[in-house]
Design a protein around this motif. Structure first.
Motif, PDB file in Angstrom:
ATOM      1  N   ARG A  13      -1.173  -3.285  -7.463  1.00 33.55           N
ATOM      2  CA  ARG A  13      -1.280  -4.099  -8.453  1.00 33.55           C
ATOM      3  C   ARG A  13      -1.928  -5.450  -8.558  1.00 33.55           C
ATOM      4  NH1 ARG A  13       1.486  -8.204 -10.211  1.00 33.55           N
ATOM      5  NH2 ARG A  13       2.766  -7.820  -8.339  1.00 33.55           N
ATOM      6  N   ALA A  14      -1.558  -6.127  -7.468  1.00 36.27           N
ATOM      7  CA  ALA A  14      -2.033  -7.639  -7.222  1.00 36.27           C
ATOM      8  C   ALA A  14      -3.733  -7.460  -7.010  1.00 36.27           C
ATOM      9  CB  ALA A  14      -1.268  -8.276  -5.947  1.00 36.27           C
ATOM     10  N   ARG A  15      -4.124  -6.417  -6.329  1.00 41.75           N
ATOM     11  CA  ARG A  15      -5.601  -6.416  -6.008  1.00 41.75           C
ATOM     12  C   ARG A  15      -6.122  -6.360  -7.475  1.00 41.75           C
ATOM     13  NH1 ARG A  15      -9.764  -8.396  -4.018  1.00 41.75           N
ATOM     14  NH2 ARG A  15     -11.296  -6.967  -3.475  1.00 41.75           N
ATOM     15  N   VAL A  16      -5.653  -5.286  -8.440  1.00 45.69           N
ATOM     16  CA  VAL A  16      -6.370  -4.891  -9.539  1.00 45.69           C
ATOM     17  C   VAL A  16      -6.511  -6.058 -10.484  1.00 45.69           C
ATOM     18  CG1 VAL A  16      -6.038  -3.297 -11.925  1.00 45.69           C
ATOM     19  CG2 VAL A  16      -5.631  -2.436  -9.366  1.00 45.69           C
ATOM     20  N   SER A  17      -5.337  -6.796 -10.500  1.00 45.94           N
ATOM     21  CA  SER A  17      -5.115  -8.083 -11.455  1.00 45.94           C
ATOM     22  C   SER A  17      -6.243  -9.357 -10.739  1.00 45.94           C
ATOM     23  CB  SER A  17      -3.730  -8.773 -11.291  1.00 45.94           C
ATOM     24  OG  SER A  17      -3.767  -9.766 -12.111  1.00 45.94           O
TER      25      SER A  17
ATOM     26  N   ASN B 122       0.808  -1.098   0.069  1.00 42.67           N
ATOM     27  CA  ASN B 122       0.233  -0.057   0.156  1.00 42.67           C
ATOM     28  C   ASN B 122       0.820   1.318   0.035  1.00 42.67           C
ATOM     29  OD1 ASN B 122      -2.253  -1.377  -0.167  1.00 42.67           O
ATOM     30  ND2 ASN B 122      -2.894  -1.286   2.188  1.00 42.67           N
ATOM     31  N   THR B 123       1.972   1.410   0.803  1.00 42.30           N
ATOM     32  CA  THR B 123       2.874   2.331   0.896  1.00 42.30           C
ATOM     33  C   THR B 123       3.404   2.698  -0.353  1.00 42.30           C
ATOM     34  OG1 THR B 123       3.208   1.883   3.099  1.00 42.30           O
ATOM     35  CG2 THR B 123       4.691   3.637   2.194  1.00 42.30           C
TER      36      THR B 123
ATOM     37  N   GLU C  53      -3.274  -1.986 -13.998  1.00 39.50           N
ATOM     38  CA  GLU C  53      -2.409  -3.061 -13.346  1.00 39.50           C
ATOM     39  C   GLU C  53      -0.915  -2.301 -13.240  1.00 39.50           C
ATOM     40  OE1 GLU C  53      -0.870  -7.098 -14.490  1.00 39.50           O
ATOM     41  OE2 GLU C  53      -3.064  -7.251 -13.931  1.00 39.50           O
ATOM     42  N   ASP C  54      -0.697  -1.330 -14.362  1.00 41.81           N
ATOM     43  CA  ASP C  54       0.570  -0.526 -14.358  1.00 41.81           C
ATOM     44  C   ASP C  54       0.029   1.001 -14.454  1.00 41.81           C
ATOM     45  OD1 ASP C  54       2.724   0.849 -15.057  1.00 41.81           O
ATOM     46  OD2 ASP C  54       3.358  -0.403 -17.030  1.00 41.81           O
ATOM     47  N   PRO C  55       0.115   1.398 -13.297  1.00 43.82           N
ATOM     48  CA  PRO C  55      -0.514   3.112 -13.375  1.00 43.82           C
ATOM     49  C   PRO C  55       0.550   3.859 -14.064  1.00 43.82           C
ATOM     50  CG  PRO C  55       0.407   2.301 -11.272  1.00 43.82           C
ATOM     51  CD  PRO C  55       0.290   1.085 -11.891  1.00 43.82           C
ATOM     52  N   LEU C  56       1.911   3.523 -14.302  1.00 39.18           N
ATOM     53  CA  LEU C  56       2.746   4.427 -14.925  1.00 39.18           C
ATOM     54  C   LEU C  56       2.585   4.408 -16.433  1.00 39.18           C
ATOM     55  CD1 LEU C  56       5.873   3.596 -13.021  1.00 39.18           C
ATOM     56  CD2 LEU C  56       4.451   5.427 -12.638  1.00 39.18           C
ATOM     57  N   ASN C  57       1.681   3.350 -16.935  1.00 41.32           N
ATOM     58  CA  ASN C  57       1.506   3.528 -18.574  1.00 41.32           C
ATOM     59  C   ASN C  57       0.469   4.349 -18.853  1.00 41.32           C
ATOM     60  OD1 ASN C  57       1.515   2.719 -21.105  1.00 41.32           O
ATOM     61  ND2 ASN C  57       0.906   0.513 -20.567  1.00 41.32           N
ATOM     62  N   ILE C  58       0.726   5.428 -19.226  1.00 37.78           N
ATOM     63  CA  ILE C  58      -0.210   6.662 -19.556  1.00 37.78           C
ATOM     64  C   ILE C  58      -0.726   6.494 -20.873  1.00 37.78           C
ATOM     65  CG2 ILE C  58      -0.398   9.140 -19.801  1.00 37.78           C
ATOM     66  CD1 ILE C  58       0.386   8.176 -16.930  1.00 37.78           C
ATOM     67  N   GLN C  59      -0.018   5.729 -21.897  1.00 35.24           N
ATOM     68  CA  GLN C  59      -0.504   5.361 -23.334  1.00 35.24           C
ATOM     69  C   GLN C  59      -1.765   4.529 -23.224  1.00 35.24           C
ATOM     70  OE1 GLN C  59       0.457   6.298 -26.230  1.00 35.24           O
ATOM     71  NE2 GLN C  59      -1.238   5.617 -27.009  1.00 35.24           N
ATOM     72  N   THR C  60      -2.018   3.698 -22.165  1.00 34.34           N
ATOM     73  CA  THR C  60      -3.201   2.839 -22.009  1.00 34.34           C
ATOM     74  C   THR C  60      -4.207   3.711 -21.830  1.00 34.34           C
ATOM     75  OG1 THR C  60      -1.760   0.823 -21.008  1.00 34.34           O
ATOM     76  CG2 THR C  60      -4.088   1.075 -20.490  1.00 34.34           C
TER      77      THR C  60
ATOM     78  N   GLU D 193      -5.206   9.939  -7.263  1.00 28.08           N
ATOM     79  CA  GLU D 193      -6.170   9.296  -5.949  1.00 28.08           C
ATOM     80  C   GLU D 193      -5.398   7.857  -5.621  1.00 28.08           C
ATOM     81  OE1 GLU D 193      -8.037  10.960  -3.531  1.00 28.08           O
ATOM     82  OE2 GLU D 193      -7.729  12.611  -4.678  1.00 28.08           O
ATOM     83  N   PHE D 194      -5.317   7.579  -4.454  1.00 23.79           N
ATOM     84  CA  PHE D 194      -5.046   6.099  -4.097  1.00 23.79           C
ATOM     85  C   PHE D 194      -6.086   5.575  -3.501  1.00 23.79           C
ATOM     86  CE2 PHE D 194      -3.600   2.999  -0.742  1.00 23.79           C
ATOM     87  CZ  PHE D 194      -2.999   2.169  -1.851  1.00 23.79           C
ATOM     88  N   TYR D 195      -6.282   4.124  -3.953  1.00 27.94           N
ATOM     89  CA  TYR D 195      -7.456   3.516  -3.233  1.00 27.94           C
ATOM     90  C   TYR D 195      -7.001   2.031  -3.059  1.00 27.94           C
ATOM     91  CZ  TYR D 195     -10.577   7.084  -5.367  1.00 27.94           C
ATOM     92  OH  TYR D 195     -10.905   8.336  -5.579  1.00 27.94           O
ATOM     93  N   THR D 196      -7.139   1.453  -1.937  1.00 28.17           N
ATOM     94  CA  THR D 196      -6.739   0.014  -1.350  1.00 28.17           C
ATOM     95  C   THR D 196      -7.475  -1.069  -2.294  1.00 28.17           C
ATOM     96  OG1 THR D 196      -7.820  -0.069   0.565  1.00 28.17           O
ATOM     97  CG2 THR D 196      -5.782   0.798   0.770  1.00 28.17           C
ATOM     98  N   LEU D 197      -8.791  -0.796  -2.491  1.00 31.56           N
ATOM     99  CA  LEU D 197      -9.786  -1.501  -2.927  1.00 31.56           C
ATOM    100  C   LEU D 197     -10.094  -2.873  -2.203  1.00 31.56           C
ATOM    101  CD1 LEU D 197      -8.888  -1.778  -6.933  1.00 31.56           C
ATOM    102  CD2 LEU D 197     -10.629  -0.148  -5.825  1.00 31.56           C
ATOM    103  N   GLU D 198      -9.862  -2.794  -0.935  1.00 30.20           N
ATOM    104  CA  GLU D 198      -9.690  -4.095  -0.052  1.00 30.20           C
ATOM    105  C   GLU D 198     -11.176  -4.775  -0.131  1.00 30.20           C
ATOM    106  OE1 GLU D 198      -8.034  -3.188   3.770  1.00 30.20           O
ATOM    107  OE2 GLU D 198      -5.886  -2.999   2.874  1.00 30.20           O
ATOM    108  N   ASP D 199     -12.122  -3.824   0.291  1.00 28.79           N
ATOM    109  CA  ASP D 199     -13.454  -4.364   0.196  1.00 28.79           C
ATOM    110  C   ASP D 199     -14.424  -3.919  -0.772  1.00 28.79           C
ATOM    111  OD1 ASP D 199     -13.082  -5.725   2.769  1.00 28.79           O
ATOM    112  OD2 ASP D 199     -13.092  -3.427   3.783  1.00 28.79           O
TER     113      ASP D 199
END
Length: 565
Positions: free
Chosen positions: A129-133, A48-49, A103-110, A61-67
């Protein structure tokens, strides 16, 4: 996520020292482990950090998507095939904007690709990344399900008529273009590419036959067939590939070559496209050039230590010729790129002549051969000598003219790298003589020849020991007494290796050093067999012997070694 780009962000924000960042990047590249996993494993920060820091650096914005449970109506805003292809998860929407976690937040082209495909504004958010996947796989199902869904759309019409007749007499270029650009065909081809790249395929084959249309992938040197789509989709699918490669879809009688550049799952992928007119339509082959995989260093190629040490010393020499030889697909270009990367320093000028340029490497001036306008290897090489180079790479020595200029370049103080198609290391010397190069020039300029093959590795997950049969040992030239208590292994087949028993490949190497004795034999025009015997006397390890070493180490099987050596 690109490991270097990610590490640079943490260095810039003062979280890491440049040295630590570089070692983390190297670990990620050499092991294939995602860079966030490397951070977590080393205890530098939790997941998360890590992603919160990425979000702060991008101003998102950052979200954990835990629940988090996504709304079904919002999930439907991105079709399953597109979500899997771009590894994108919709997490919210308003009237004009769709909020997406990648999954790759640095890929602006996507984000740009999604904006274009969906025709709506995209706002990125950063999540682990793992949670999004996990959520993409859970809510969008498998690639097979997506393909079935797309084929069902095509079967229902999906707003466009896919004709059954694609014979030359009835071919309509405008209709073919409309079919190629229809949404289901675009998504279907994107999914095929995505599936192939996830499977680490090196080539994708589209093959029309009289009653079927085959799509096959080459993985670790072997071809595997996917479930064939209906025969009448051959024309729109091949037309779609030609559109992506900027080829002329109306030209179906002549071979064409092109290139596709795509971003798939966060990696920049180059696809070299070749079309071939056949009896039942055009056959198309795509060679996959994954630019992220050229981060191979010389030490990661798996060479035996004596060969590795000698090559490291050889490529630092001021002049001479170094030849890498082997059949097509044996990894010659990869070895040469690894050598170039090692000597790619600020104080040396590197030039390459390639057909075509397979990977772009920063700091190296790369030129592409174009036979159609007379820009041959020989002509490029002549021009190179007026560009004040230190090291030169010639993609392939095909003729006497190229060979002579390369030798002259080496004798006038340049280090030249090149490839030849021969079966073994000593074959390179006899090939040059057959081309018409004077033996005294070969012995003066040539420093070493490296012959190589690629063999499949046994899958680690299902590796099993066994007793080889006498016939198998005879194929290797061994008897039951030669092997003593040595172990032999094979892969039983499991889910990890797709039931093949093999996972990944490694090289076999044979190095011919140009010693005084070898040079003398070259000057005397000694036949290849004599050169080979002398080299073995002087300690050269043959491809077969290197193959045996890999069998005894449990890396590969008897069948692989007898097939390639």
């Amino acid at each position: 996520m690109d490991p270097q780009h990610t590490a640079d962000i943490f260095v810039e924000f003062g979280f890491l020292s440049p040295d630590l960042a570089q070692s983390l990047v190297q670990e990620s590249l050499s092991t294939g482990k995602p860079i966030d996993r490397v951070f977590v494993d080393h205890g530098i920060m939790d997941e998360n950090t890590f992603f919160k820091s990425i979000a702060d650096s991008l101003g998102l914005e950052f979200y954990t998507l835990e629940d988090f449970t996504p709304d079904e109506a919002i999930l439907r805003l991105i079709p399953a095939g597109l979500a899997r292809l771009h590894r994108a998860l919709p997490i919210g929407a308003n009237e004009n904007t769709l909020y997406v976690a990648l999954e790759d937040p640095l890929n602006i082209q996507t984000a740009e690709d999604l904006r274009f495909a969906l025709n709506r504004e995209i706002q990125l958010a950063v999540c682990p990344r793992a949670r999004v996947s996990q959520l993409i796989d859970k809510y969008y199902g498998s690639g097979e399900a997506s393909m079935e869904e797309i084929l069902a759309q095509i079967a229902e019409g999906a707003g466009i008529e896919f004709g059954k007749d694609d014979s030359s007499d009835n071919f309509n270029a405008q209709e073919a273009a409309n079919q190629a650009n229809s949404a289901p065909i675009v998504r279907f081809v994107d999914l095929i590419l995505d599936k192939a790249i996830q499977a680490k395929a090196s080539d994708i084959h589209f093959e029309p036959f009289e009653n079927e249309f085959k799509i096959r992938y080459r993985v670790d040197g072997s071809l595997y067939e996917m479930d064939p789509p209906p025969k009448h989709l051959a024309l729109p699918i091949i037309s779609r590939v030609k559109v992506m490669a900027n080829l002329n879809i109306a030209e179906r009688r002549l071979p064409q070559d092109g290139r596709i550049q795509k971003n798939i799952a966060g990696n920049p992928i180059d696809l070299r496209v070749s079309t071939l007119p056949t009896q039942f339509g055009e056959s198309v082959v795509l060679r996959v050039l994954d630019r992220s995989s050229v981060n191979l260093d010389l030490e990661n190629l798996g060479m035996p230590k004596p060969i590795y040490d000698y090559i490291c010393e050889l490529i630092e020499r001021p002049n001479g010729i170094f030849i890498v030889t082997g059949p097509t697909g044996s990894g010659k270009t990869t070895t040469l790129y690894a050598c170039l990367r090692r000597i790619n320093t600020l104080d040396s000028k590197l030039l390459t002549a390639e057909d075509p340029v397979e990977y772009e490497v920063d700091g190296i001036v790369q030129c592409q051969v174009n036979e159609a306008i007379g820009l041959t290897f020989a002509r490029l090489l002549r021009a190179f000598l007026r560009q004040d180079p230190d090291r030169i790479m010639v993609g392939e020595t095909r003729d006497i003219e190229t060979a002579q200029i390369a030798i002259q370049a080496s004798l006038t103080g340049h280090l030249v790298f090149t490839t030849l198609h021969t079966n073994d290391s000593t074959g390179a010397v006899t090939r040059l003589v057959d081309m018409g190069v004077e033996p005294f020039l070969i012995s003066a300029a040539l420093e070493a020849v490296l012959a190589q093959r690629l063999i499949r590795r046994i899958c680690r997950a299902c590796r099993t020991a066994y007793e080889p049969t006498e016939a198998a040992l005879n194929a290797l030239g061994l008897t039951i007494y030669d092997i003593g208590d040595k172990n032999f292994f094979f892969g039983k087949g499991c889910e990890v290796c797709n039931q093949t028993g093999y996972k990944g490949r490694k090289g076999l190497f044979e190095l011919l050093k140009m010693t005084d004795a070898i040079r003398e034999l070259v000057n005397e025009r000694a036949p290849g067999i004599v050169l080979r015997q002398k080299a073995i006397e002087q300690g050269m390890v043959t491809l077969r012997e290197d193959g045996l070493r890999n069998i005894y180490d449990g890396e590969t099987t008897i069948e692989e070694v007898t097939k390639y050596t």
